[in-house]
Design an enzyme around this catalytic site. Sequence first.
Site, PDB file in Angstrom:
ATOM      1  N   CYS B  82       0.853  -1.099  -0.066  1.00 26.31           N
ATOM      2  CA  CYS B  82       0.062  -0.034  -0.041  1.00 26.31           C
ATOM      3  C   CYS B  82       0.953   1.183  -0.136  1.00 26.31           C
ATOM      4  O   CYS B  82       1.592   1.641  -1.107  1.00 26.31           O
ATOM      5  CB  CYS B  82      -0.929  -0.087   1.090  1.00 26.31           C
ATOM      6  SG  CYS B  82      -2.348   1.178   0.956  1.00 26.31           S
ATOM      7  N   HIS B 181      -3.180  -5.189   1.440  1.00 28.30           N
ATOM      8  CA  HIS B 181      -2.367  -5.617   2.858  1.00 28.30           C
ATOM      9  C   HIS B 181      -2.355  -7.102   3.226  1.00 28.30           C
ATOM     10  O   HIS B 181      -3.231  -7.503   3.780  1.00 28.30           O
ATOM     11  CB  HIS B 181      -3.291  -4.969   3.758  1.00 28.30           C
ATOM     12  CG  HIS B 181      -3.241  -3.445   3.715  1.00 28.30           C
ATOM     13  ND1 HIS B 181      -2.181  -2.644   4.136  1.00 28.30           N
ATOM     14  CD2 HIS B 181      -4.139  -2.437   3.102  1.00 28.30           C
ATOM     15  CE1 HIS B 181      -2.327  -1.399   3.822  1.00 28.30           C
ATOM     16  NE2 HIS B 181      -3.366  -1.159   3.365  1.00 28.30           N
ATOM     17  N   GLU B 183      -0.331  -8.298   5.149  1.00 29.15           N
ATOM     18  CA  GLU B 183      -0.146  -8.512   6.769  1.00 29.15           C
ATOM     19  C   GLU B 183      -1.580  -8.584   7.537  1.00 29.15           C
ATOM     20  O   GLU B 183      -1.318  -8.967   8.631  1.00 29.15           O
ATOM     21  CB  GLU B 183       0.741  -7.284   6.921  1.00 29.15           C
ATOM     22  CG  GLU B 183       0.214  -6.065   7.194  1.00 29.15           C
ATOM     23  CD  GLU B 183      -0.130  -5.054   5.820  1.00 29.15           C
ATOM     24  OE1 GLU B 183      -0.054  -5.714   4.997  1.00 29.15           O
ATOM     25  OE2 GLU B 183      -0.566  -3.929   5.860  1.00 29.15           O
TER      26      GLU B 183
END
Lengths: 305, 199
Positions: B82, B181, B183
């Site tokens: 991002c 994302h 994560e």
Amino acid sequence: MRANGMTEQGIQGKPAEERLALNRELAQMLKGGVIMDVTTPEQARIAEEAGACAVMALERIPADIRAAGGVSRMSDPVLIKRIQAAVSVPVMAKCRIGHFAEAQVLQAIDIDYIDESEVLSPADDVYHIDKARFSAAFVCGARNLGEALRRIAEGAAMIRTKGEPGTGDVIQAVRHMRAMQQELRRVAALDEDELFEAAKQLAVPLDLLRAVHETGRLLVVNFAAGGIATPADASLMMQLGAEGVFVGSGIFKSGDPARRAAAIVKATANYQDAELVAALSEDLGEAMVGINADEIQLIMEERGQ
Amino acid sequence: MSAPRVAVLAVQGAFAEHEAVLQGLGCETFQLRQRADALKPFDALVLPGGESTVQAKLLHELDMFDPLRRAIEEGMPVLGTCAGLILLAQDVREEGRPSPVRGFGTLPVAVERNAYGRQLGSFQAEGQAHAGLPNREDPVPLRFIRAPRITSAGEGVEVLVSLEGQPVCVRCGDQIGCAHHPELTADARIHERLLELIP
């Protein structure tokens, strides 16, 4: 349709759980950052250039709200739109506690985060907004774990300390952050069979308390707000467990806003490096004068429990 | 072989989430907050999500920009998600105009910042994994938070994940950039791909 005009699924028809997750995740992206109160597009640009990770669009900053007295309401949407046009970072705006129609207006102008805020005059002295009905993200103030979990149960995707807005006195934010961290540690250490009574005492839903017990964390991002005026204030709050800071009156009520704002941003990113915080604290000009939180008549932090 | 040592940019944003994924994959992680951190030895670099304006400013003002750019140019494996993708991209635009964000500009892609609008435009989706990822028949859970869009890719850019035929995660040499994302999801394939780039 429900009484507040929202559909069961929220405005855009996306499942509520998915929206809530996305809204919590935006707060995760703000971590380690500084969210600054601004009242004009020019101030918004100064804040963004200084490194603000988001801005809070307001007609008046809390110190002036306190000074002006009277009823304080949501800002004019046109001001918020001008600020949205001026910067690329997320733009937040405040609505009154319980004023779901103001929140609907803010959602309608595509706000990134709504702060259901005790700084404005409360519209409802019993009910907060049923935030889970909205697609928009909400941040709410909390003085302790009980308040925080009640706001999360209502759909808040981010929590901040309440501080005592507009005073420049950090003592309430410290009190709230310490209370929160102590209660998180206490709940994490409870036995499973003690959670029922703890949920009753805190007046919070059992499932949320159980999640806190299992993770030892608040479930959403928790920022410090209220009275932060210097790089050392920001460092203090980060060391006490804040995941980022809101700076309200402290920047644009000071002598050199751009310099002070940039210094607070760097101090937040390197809050553990005292030498750097010392260097950042030099020559910032006059800090916000401030009001001792014990000397004021209007206690905003007690609004909305 | 000892555990890979991964540096995670930690001036602002969701860096702790990346550290948790990497530690789950057996890595040692440390945070980059100022110049002295950027001069420590490491095997891979992660640029997390957050606000790219803030991260770029602090990279410059905390004197980490030059050593990190040099490391990337010399082949340090790097993953940008991002905001991190924006820092890596050669061409960054906002509403079609060049962006003021001063990133590394090492990954040959063009990106549009906030391409899906404000927070109400944030969304979840399932992407298609391509040959560069293991178990490519399994969809990739995607989270887009005020996300950038990859609008074009230069020579040598391999698509790792796509959504509706458009690239959302790409690799070029030792650099991986994603608009989403990873994560924030349980799917660690992109982080694993980063670790495979360590010689």
